[in-house]
Design an enzyme around this catalytic site. Structure first.
Site, mmCIF file in Angstrom:
data_model
loop_
_atom_site.group_PDB
_atom_site.id
_atom_site.type_symbol
_atom_site.label_atom_id
_atom_site.label_comp_id
_atom_site.label_asym_id
_atom_site.label_seq_id
_atom_site.Cartn_x
_atom_site.Cartn_y
_atom_site.Cartn_z
ATOM 1 N N ARG A 36 0.838 -1.207 0.000
ATOM 2 C CA ARG A 36 0.000 0.000 0.000
ATOM 3 C C ARG A 36 0.869 1.252 0.000
ATOM 4 O O ARG A 36 1.412 1.646 1.029
ATOM 5 C CB ARG A 36 -0.943 -0.050 1.210
ATOM 6 C CG ARG A 36 -1.945 -1.192 1.118
ATOM 7 C CD ARG A 36 -2.788 -1.349 2.361
ATOM 8 N NE ARG A 36 -2.063 -1.967 3.461
ATOM 9 C CZ ARG A 36 -2.625 -2.414 4.570
ATOM 10 N NH1 ARG A 36 -3.927 -2.286 4.747
ATOM 11 N NH2 ARG A 36 -1.906 -2.973 5.520
ATOM 12 N N ASP A 59 4.559 -6.410 -4.009
ATOM 13 C CA ASP A 59 3.845 -7.546 -3.426
ATOM 14 C C ASP A 59 4.844 -8.696 -3.367
ATOM 15 O O ASP A 59 5.437 -9.056 -4.390
ATOM 16 C CB ASP A 59 2.655 -7.901 -4.321
ATOM 17 C CG ASP A 59 1.738 -8.952 -3.714
ATOM 18 O OD1 ASP A 59 2.238 -9.810 -2.962
ATOM 19 O OD2 ASP A 59 0.529 -8.920 -4.005
ATOM 20 N N VAL A 60 5.043 -9.287 -2.194
ATOM 21 C CA VAL A 60 6.040 -10.352 -2.061
ATOM 22 C C VAL A 60 5.731 -11.551 -2.956
ATOM 23 O O VAL A 60 6.610 -12.380 -3.221
ATOM 24 C CB VAL A 60 6.191 -10.823 -0.595
ATOM 25 C CG1 VAL A 60 6.726 -9.708 0.280
ATOM 26 C CG2 VAL A 60 4.881 -11.388 -0.047
ATOM 27 N N SER A 139 3.517 -18.434 13.443
ATOM 28 C CA SER A 139 2.230 -18.402 14.143
ATOM 29 C C SER A 139 2.132 -19.658 14.995
ATOM 30 O O SER A 139 2.736 -20.690 14.677
ATOM 31 C CB SER A 139 1.082 -18.381 13.132
ATOM 32 O OG SER A 139 -0.162 -18.635 13.756
ATOM 33 N N TYR A 152 -4.170 -22.484 5.990
ATOM 34 C CA TYR A 152 -3.401 -21.458 6.701
ATOM 35 C C TYR A 152 -2.392 -22.114 7.633
ATOM 36 O O TYR A 152 -1.219 -21.731 7.672
ATOM 37 C CB TYR A 152 -4.319 -20.523 7.500
ATOM 38 C CG TYR A 152 -3.535 -19.550 8.351
ATOM 39 C CD1 TYR A 152 -2.817 -18.517 7.758
ATOM 40 C CD2 TYR A 152 -3.478 -19.694 9.740
ATOM 41 C CE1 TYR A 152 -2.070 -17.644 8.531
ATOM 42 C CE2 TYR A 152 -2.735 -18.822 10.513
ATOM 43 C CZ TYR A 152 -2.031 -17.797 9.900
ATOM 44 O OH TYR A 152 -1.275 -16.931 10.663
ATOM 45 N N PRO A 182 3.623 -15.997 17.162
ATOM 46 C CA PRO A 182 2.621 -15.407 18.056
ATOM 47 C C PRO A 182 1.289 -16.148 17.995
ATOM 48 O O PRO A 182 0.922 -16.731 16.971
ATOM 49 C CB PRO A 182 2.451 -13.978 17.513
ATOM 50 C CG PRO A 182 3.510 -13.803 16.464
ATOM 51 C CD PRO A 182 3.844 -15.164 15.980
ATOM 52 N N LEU A 184 -2.792 -15.124 19.329
ATOM 53 C CA LEU A 184 -3.752 -14.090 18.923
ATOM 54 C C LEU A 184 -3.187 -12.690 19.183
ATOM 55 O O LEU A 184 -2.904 -12.324 20.319
ATOM 56 C CB LEU A 184 -5.059 -14.281 19.692
ATOM 57 C CG LEU A 184 -5.859 -15.526 19.285
ATOM 58 C CD1 LEU A 184 -6.805 -15.947 20.398
ATOM 59 C CD2 LEU A 184 -6.625 -15.268 17.991
ATOM 60 N N PHE A 189 -5.382 -8.715 10.961
ATOM 61 C CA PHE A 189 -5.367 -10.115 10.532
ATOM 62 C C PHE A 189 -6.771 -10.672 10.330
ATOM 63 O O PHE A 189 -7.098 -11.224 9.270
ATOM 64 C CB PHE A 189 -4.600 -10.948 11.577
ATOM 65 C CG PHE A 189 -4.598 -12.429 11.321
ATOM 66 C CD1 PHE A 189 -3.604 -13.008 10.554
ATOM 67 C CD2 PHE A 189 -5.589 -13.249 11.855
ATOM 68 C CE1 PHE A 189 -3.593 -14.381 10.319
ATOM 69 C CE2 PHE A 189 -5.586 -14.622 11.623
ATOM 70 C CZ PHE A 189 -4.585 -15.187 10.857
#
Length: 254
Positions: A36, A59-60, A139, A152, A182, A184, A189
């Site tokens: 962005r 964008d990766v 995550s 995911y 991490p 939550l 997200f």
């Protein structure tokens, strides 16, 4: 003056933004990467009060843009000391049989292939000087599959495996590799996962104290400031109210 340079992907919001703020106040050269452009400009203006900032608008998922952008950095920012692979997201929360193929591709492309592209582009410079630190933001989903998390969770398990494999392959060098996983964290997200449904997203974080982006940013700072012989290889962090992906102590009066 500290002349070290850090590259942060997904730097326009959430964990990436707070990490950029922490490092800027420590006088690191900051490379902000994000999709962005307007947000990149805004964050750059904010951080330039503290340090030198360069932005990369790509964008990766776009392999050509990743390698082109990272091969043409200005001299001041060309030697990257720390790479924080933070870009990533979730799309949808569906059973496998009801899953959307576009959602699957987006998660695998961003969370896995994007991380591979950026790391592959940055690593030669670290190898040349035999110095560097790569931090992959994973995550708890990498460690524990939860209902409707299927793809995911698979994408984050891949990040976990890549992190381990990279650390093995670089053993014998002075390049550190580690992951922070991490639970939550209150960011955009869930709003992205639920495709703009803010009410549904807000409910994910209601009734308890979730982690905040700054919590993770401070852990990242701690990780990169350990002595040369100390590498934090794998770190899982959750709110005190979270025990697992599906067990969260929610209270109605919070």
């Amino acid at each position: 003056m500290n002349t070290k340079t850090v590259l942060i992907t997904g730097a326009t919001s959430g964990i990436g933004l707070e990490t950029a703020r922490v490092f800027a106040k420590k006088n690191f050269n900051i490379i902000l990467s994000g999709r962005r452009q307007e947000r990149l400009k805004s964050v750059k203006a904010e951080l330039e009060e503290f340090t030198r900032v360069h932005t990369l608008n790509f964008d990766v998922r776009n392999k050509e843009d990743v390698f082109k952008s990272l091969s043409s950095l200005p001299e001041l920012f060309s030697s990257i000391d720390i790479l924080i692979n933070n870009a990533g997201n979730a799309h949808g929360l569906d059973t496998f049989q009801d899953g959307n193929l576009d959602d699957w591709e987006a998660m695998m492309d961003i969370n896995v292939k994007g991380l591979l592209y950026v790391t592959k582009a940055v690593l030669p410079g670290m190898l040349e000087k035999n110095s560097g630190h790569i931090i992959n933001i994973g995550s708890t989903a990498a460690k524990e599959v939860y209902p409707k998390g299927n793809v995911y969770c698979a994408s984050k398990a891949a990040v976990d495996a890549i992190n381990q494999g990279l650390r093995i392959d670089l053993n014998g060098s002075a390049i550190k590799v580690g992951a922070i996983h991490p639970g939550l964290v209150k960011t955009e997200f869930s709003e992205v996962r639920f495709k703009g449904d803010k009410n549904r997203a807000d409910k994910v974080y209601q009734g308890y104290q979730p982690l905040l982006p700054l919590d993770i940013a401070e852990i990242i700072w701690f990780t990169v400031t350990r002595p040369a012989h100390v590498n934090i290889a794998d770190l899982v962090v959750m709110s005190i109210d979270q025990a697992t992906s599906t067990i969260v102590n929610k209270k109605e009066d919070i």
